[in-house]
Every structure is written in structure tokens, then in C-alpha cells.
Design a protein around this motif. Structure first.
Motif, mmCIF file in Angstrom:
data_model
loop_
_atom_site.group_PDB
_atom_site.id
_atom_site.type_symbol
_atom_site.label_atom_id
_atom_site.label_comp_id
_atom_site.label_asym_id
_atom_site.label_seq_id
_atom_site.Cartn_x
_atom_site.Cartn_y
_atom_site.Cartn_z
ATOM 1 N N ASN A 147 4.038 -1.757 -3.622
ATOM 2 C CA ASN A 147 4.895 -1.979 -2.458
ATOM 3 C C ASN A 147 4.825 -0.890 -1.415
ATOM 4 O O ASN A 147 5.416 -1.016 -0.362
ATOM 5 C CB ASN A 147 6.359 -2.138 -2.905
ATOM 6 N N PHE A 148 4.149 0.188 -1.704
ATOM 7 C CA PHE A 148 4.125 1.293 -0.748
ATOM 8 C C PHE A 148 3.085 1.095 0.343
ATOM 9 O O PHE A 148 3.086 1.796 1.338
ATOM 10 C CB PHE A 148 3.888 2.627 -1.486
ATOM 11 N N ASN A 149 2.180 0.148 0.142
ATOM 12 C CA ASN A 149 1.121 -0.055 1.134
ATOM 13 C C ASN A 149 1.672 -0.882 2.297
ATOM 14 O O ASN A 149 1.625 -2.099 2.289
ATOM 15 C CB ASN A 149 -0.064 -0.748 0.472
ATOM 16 N N ASP A 150 2.218 -0.182 3.286
ATOM 17 C CA ASP A 150 2.991 -0.831 4.341
ATOM 18 C C ASP A 150 2.348 -0.527 5.693
ATOM 19 O O ASP A 150 2.353 0.615 6.144
ATOM 20 C CB ASP A 150 4.427 -0.266 4.267
ATOM 21 N N GLN A 208 6.771 -2.360 -8.553
ATOM 22 C CA GLN A 208 6.952 -1.568 -7.350
ATOM 23 C C GLN A 208 5.681 -0.830 -6.929
ATOM 24 O O GLN A 208 5.573 -0.383 -5.799
ATOM 25 C CB GLN A 208 8.057 -0.552 -7.575
ATOM 26 N N ASN A 209 4.702 -0.732 -7.831
ATOM 27 C CA ASN A 209 3.559 0.122 -7.570
ATOM 28 C C ASN A 209 2.731 -0.258 -6.350
ATOM 29 O O ASN A 209 2.062 0.571 -5.783
ATOM 30 C CB ASN A 209 2.654 0.183 -8.800
ATOM 31 N N ARG A 242 8.613 5.488 0.872
ATOM 32 C CA ARG A 242 8.598 4.403 1.851
ATOM 33 C C ARG A 242 10.015 3.887 2.085
ATOM 34 O O ARG A 242 10.434 3.674 3.240
ATOM 35 C CB ARG A 242 7.687 3.286 1.333
ATOM 36 N N HIS A 263 6.276 4.780 -3.279
ATOM 37 C CA HIS A 263 7.188 3.631 -3.194
ATOM 38 C C HIS A 263 8.588 4.100 -2.780
ATOM 39 O O HIS A 263 9.225 3.500 -1.908
ATOM 40 C CB HIS A 263 7.215 2.950 -4.563
ATOM 41 N N TYR A 288 -0.221 7.998 4.496
ATOM 42 C CA TYR A 288 -0.179 7.133 5.679
ATOM 43 C C TYR A 288 -0.904 7.735 6.884
ATOM 44 O O TYR A 288 -1.507 7.010 7.670
ATOM 45 C CB TYR A 288 1.278 6.835 6.073
ATOM 46 N N ILE A 311 4.675 1.052 8.412
ATOM 47 C CA ILE A 311 4.902 2.495 8.202
ATOM 48 C C ILE A 311 3.643 3.286 8.544
ATOM 49 O O ILE A 311 3.704 4.334 9.189
ATOM 50 C CB ILE A 311 5.346 2.780 6.739
#
Lengths: 192, 144
Positions: B6-9, B3-4, A172, A169, A144, B12
Motif C-alpha cells: 500500500n505504500f506505492n502511492d 499492507q505491504n 505514507r 506503509h 519517493y 505521494i
């Protein structure tokens, strides 16, 4: 401070302009030091490992093939050097279907964070990162903050790309949990 | 595997980018550069003492010595590779050069023991060069 591309300095160093290497150090030292610190959690050790990293990189610069970014190559060196120092195993792989129970509302957390001003948000995220494990804080910093791709993080850490994705994942989710906890507890006491 | 992705937020990401990086000491760059310059000086001294002088000067000196000794060998053994039949006109010129060679090597008698010593030095030098190239940057400590 404005920097040229990494390749510009690398070419100069390879053509015997040793002083050009100081620009590469200045450009990358914060991130290299941050990675070392995230893993070691000790300023003196992190400083030593970060310095060793730049010396190792200098000695091996002619072997750098430019197939990946210089920063990725550098981060891999600091990661491996710091891991060796801790005598720990590398970040452990996790089961791909290992889910964490979700018990918070992301939208509510976002709304609460948006109510904070810039400085408060900065304090909040620094606190959250401080509460994460070494591995988790390293991963969120690389992904990030530094905006490395999952492929690059896999190259740096030696994990498979799918494991990086699964771990991100989970990190986060953990970030949301920590933000919620800090907002609900200590942060409200300081900034009610 | 849903879920793979879902981390691109973005929330955040923007929040994390407000965090501070850790700061190394102010002398960080100078400390690293001091180490690197010291390494470079070591390398330069090595190049000057071993590569710069020994490779070319040593090879050149050995070549000249070998050439002169070969000529001397032919002269003292009454063998010749330049004969009157080949070109009688240039021989007188060479004769004076050969005479000066004779003067140089007159007192020089190389023994087989000297040859062994020279060969051993050359062999050690060659082994040293090979080890330095194949084990560059590695240091060995011998303990007894």
C-alpha cells in the motif's frame, strides 16, 4: 548539468584521474547532504558528515564491487556515518502487524492538494517533511524522492526489507495525516 | 501483510518530488577535493620516498653490492669459480675487472656489528611495509 554514468567517473578515478571525482561529488552531493541533514537536523554537522562520506568513499573506491548502485553504496556510508554521529540506534524495527487507525479520506486530501498550484504544493510538502521524524523523512526521501527500491533502502539502512515496507506503509499514512492537518490549519491561514 | 504493497502511492510520489533537497555549501566540492588532493600528495610523497626509491634502488644497490662482494670474497680467499681449464681465452679480460674490484673493496672491511645494524634496518623497513599494507588508512596514537 549533464553527468555521465557513475561507472564512467569511477573508472577514471581508479585510473589515477583524481579530478574526475569532483564530478561524482557534484552529482551526488545534494542527496548525500540531504540524507545527513534528515538524520542530524543541523547544517554544520550535515556538511561535515557529507564531506567525510565523500572522503571515505574515495579511500574505499577500489573496494566498491559494483554489485549495487554507487549511490546506494554512498548513501549507506552517509547513513552509517550520520547515525554514528548521533550515537543513536539505527531506525528501530517495528512489529509487522502494527496498524495505525485511519481517520481521514485520501481522496478528499488529494482533491484539496490538486486545487493548489505548483508553488503551494511545494511549500506544503516541504512543511510536511519538516514535521516528520528524522527516520520518516529519510525514508520518504529515499523511496519517493530518490526512487530507491525497498531492497536498496534495506541495504542502506540495515533494516530488513519487510520492515522497510511496513515502515513506508506507516509513513505514507502519516504523510496524509500531516497534509490534512496543514491544509486544515496553518495552510488555510496563509492560502485561504 | 496486506499492507505491504500500500505504500506505492503515485500521488505521494509526485508530491514528494516537488519538495526541495537540502543544499550543501557552495564550497562543498572544493573542500572535499582539497582534502582528497592533500591525501593524494601524502600518498605520492610516501611512494616517492619509500616505494619509489627504496624498493628498487635499495634492492638494486643491495644486489650489486652483494654480487661485487661475492666476487671479492672469491678473489681474496683464493677461491675461484672461473678457472683456466674452463676457458683460458677470457680469463685475462676478467682479471682486469677483478683487479678493479680488489681496488674497490681493498679498504672495505665489514664487521659483524655493521652487518647487525644493516639487518636491523632491513627488518624495520620490512615490518614498516607490512604494517602499512595491512593497516592502510588507519592511524595509531601512542600515549604514555
Amino acid at each position: 548539468m549533464n553527468f555521465e554514468s557513475d561507472n564512467f567517473y569511477i573508472e577514471k578515478v581508479l585510473n589515477n584521474d583524481v579530478s574526475a571525482y569532483s564530478s561524482l561529488i557534484d552529482k551526488h552531493k545534494e542527496m548525500v547532504y540531504t540524507i545527513a541533514f534528515r538524520i542530524l537536523r543541523n547544517r554544520e554537522d550535515a556538511e561535515e558528515i557529507a564531506q567525510d562520506t565523500f572522503i571515505k568513499a574515495y579511500q574505499s573506491l577500489s573496494k566498491f564491487r559494483k554489485e549495487s548502485k554507487f549511490s546506494t553504496w554512498l548513501y549507506r556510508i552517509v547513513y552509517n556515518t550520520a547515525i554514528s554521529r548521533t550515537r543513536k540506534k539505527k531506525i528501530q524495527t517495528i512489529e509487522l502487524n502494527d496498524e495505525i487507525e485511519k481517520n481521514f479520506s485520501e481522496d478528499e486530501i488529494r482533491d484539496d492538494v490538486f486545487k493548489l498550484d505548483f508553488d503551494e504544493q511545494k511549500i506544503l510538502i516541504n512543511k510536511v517533511i519538516g514535521k516528520l521524524s528524522e527516520e520518516d523523512s529519510l525514508l520518504i526521501t529515499l523511496y519517493y524522492f530518490e526512487e530507491n527500491t525497498t531492497e536498496e533502502i534495506a541495504e542502506i539502512t540495515g533494516l530488513s526489507q519487510s520492515n522497510v515496507k511496513v515502515r513506508l506503509h506507516r509513513v505514507r499514512k502519516r504523510l496524509y495525516e500531516e497534509i490534512q492537518e496543514i491544509l486544515n490549519n496553518e495552510f488555510k491561514e496563509v492560502y485561504p | 501483510m496486506t499492507q505491504n504493497n500500500n505504500f506505492n502511492d503515485d500521488f505521494i510520489r509526485k508530491l514528494v518530488q516537488k519538495s526541495d533537497t537540502e543544499q550543501p555549501s557552495k564550497s562543498f566540492t572544493n573542500n572535499v577535493m582539497d582534502n582528497i588532493i592533500a591525501l593524494e600528495q601524502e600518498k605520492a610523497e610516501y611512494r616517492f620516498s619509500i616505494k619509489g626509491i627504496s624498493y628498487w634502488y635499495f634492492a638494486g644497490a643491495a644486489g650489486i653490492f652483494g654480487l661485487l662482494y661475492t666476487i671479492y670474497f672469491f678473489l681474496t680467499n683464493e677461491k675461484t669459480f672461473i678457472t683456466q681449464k674452463f676457458d683460458p681465452a677470457i680469463i685475462p679480460g676478467f682479471e682486469s675487472i677483478f683487479q678493479s674490484f680488489e681496488a674497490i673493496f681493498e679498504s672495505f672491511k665489514i664487521s659483524s656489528f655493521t652487518i647487525i645494524i644493516i639487518a636491523a634496518i632491513v627488518l624495520l623497513f620490512a615490518v614498516d611495509q607490512i604494517l602499512r599494507r595491512t593497516h592502510a588508512g588507519k592511524y595509531f596514537t601512542f600515549t604514555f
